[in-house]
Design a protein around this motif. Sequence first.
Motif, short mmCIF file in Angstrom:
data_model
loop_
_atom_site.label_atom_id
_atom_site.label_comp_id
_atom_site.label_asym_id
_atom_site.label_seq_id
_atom_site.Cartn_x
_atom_site.Cartn_y
_atom_site.Cartn_z
N ASN A 8 0.88 -1.18 0.00
CA ASN A 8 0.00 0.00 0.00
C ASN A 8 0.92 1.22 0.00
O ASN A 8 1.36 1.67 1.05
CB ASN A 8 -0.89 -0.03 1.25
N ILE A 9 1.24 1.71 -1.20
CA ILE A 9 2.27 2.76 -1.28
C ILE A 9 1.78 3.95 -2.10
O ILE A 9 0.94 3.82 -2.98
CB ILE A 9 3.57 2.21 -1.93
N GLU A 10 2.38 5.11 -1.78
CA GLU A 10 2.05 6.32 -2.53
C GLU A 10 2.75 6.25 -3.89
O GLU A 10 3.96 6.05 -3.96
CB GLU A 10 2.50 7.56 -1.75
N VAL A 11 1.97 6.41 -4.97
CA VAL A 11 2.56 6.33 -6.32
C VAL A 11 2.54 7.68 -7.03
O VAL A 11 3.15 7.84 -8.09
CB VAL A 11 1.84 5.26 -7.18
N ALA A 12 1.81 8.64 -6.49
CA ALA A 12 1.81 10.01 -7.00
C ALA A 12 1.22 10.85 -5.86
O ALA A 12 0.82 10.31 -4.83
CB ALA A 12 0.96 10.14 -8.26
N LYS A 13 1.18 12.17 -6.07
CA LYS A 13 0.72 13.04 -4.98
C LYS A 13 -0.71 12.65 -4.55
O LYS A 13 -1.63 12.63 -5.38
CB LYS A 13 0.73 14.48 -5.45
N THR A 15 -2.01 9.91 -4.06
CA THR A 15 -2.53 8.77 -4.82
C THR A 15 -1.76 7.51 -4.41
O THR A 15 -0.53 7.52 -4.38
CB THR A 15 -2.34 9.01 -6.34
N TYR A 16 -2.51 6.47 -4.08
CA TYR A 16 -1.90 5.25 -3.54
C TYR A 16 -2.26 4.04 -4.39
O TYR A 16 -3.35 3.98 -4.97
CB TYR A 16 -2.37 5.01 -2.10
N SER A 17 -1.35 3.07 -4.41
CA SER A 17 -1.62 1.77 -5.03
C SER A 17 -1.78 0.78 -3.89
O SER A 17 -0.88 0.60 -3.07
CB SER A 17 -0.44 1.39 -5.92
#
Length: 240
Positions: A8-13, A15-17
């Motif tokens: 569960n990681i931030e992939v853009a400002k 925005t998380y995957s």
Amino acid sequence: MRLKIIENIEVAKNTYSLKLENPALFDVEPGQFFMVKINTYPFPLLRRPFSVADFGEHLEFIYRVVGEGTRILTTKKAGEFVDVLGPLGKGFSINSTKRLLLVGGGIGVAPLLYLKKTIEETYKISCDAYFGFNNADEIFTKDGNIATMDGSFGFKGNIVEMVEDMLDENTLVYACGPTLMLKRLAFLCFEKNSPMQVSLESRMACGIGVCLGCVVQTSDNRYKKVCVDGPVFDFEEIQW
Ligand code: FES
């Protein structure tokens, strides 16, 4: 069903995957969604609808932090569990006789990533993808042609401007994004006789056709439920 979080990681400002284990119990059509229960107590109690950004090794959702519920979700770690209900709704149907054009805006790009993968890997046909974001900080994929409103990456301007000249009766558009973007695209598709399937984003409380919280007005002045009749519709069905 409860599924284990793999990542569960931030992939853009903002925005998380969120990647979950694939329990190998179901298949997922591109465009379908899941209702995700973020917390049980004390808040928020309702499930949130998340479209599928990828399915295969993992079940992946890409979500934007828009309120307390999604903020709480960002704190969940690999190894913890989330409760999901799905897959739900009616997805995109793939037509291999036309040129396929994917047009996404903002977080609406997420379901088009799984659609693109399915078209290319399962159907073995090519498609063109055009994805628009407000600025470079919000870009979470570069798997397509990119436009930003402020010109900080790729084409400067609205994604609709970028695809406008590509629309015709031999081109099938698959679209998901903000309502204004979809309205502009619908107007152009009417004008150019271009078929289009749109995935609508809607507030949903139940996701299973019970609460009527997600209805949209159709072009024949009736109502349809986004959660069970959609979220993917032929654009001519909807009253824009
Ligand atoms: Fe409840 Fe669609 S979300 S009826």
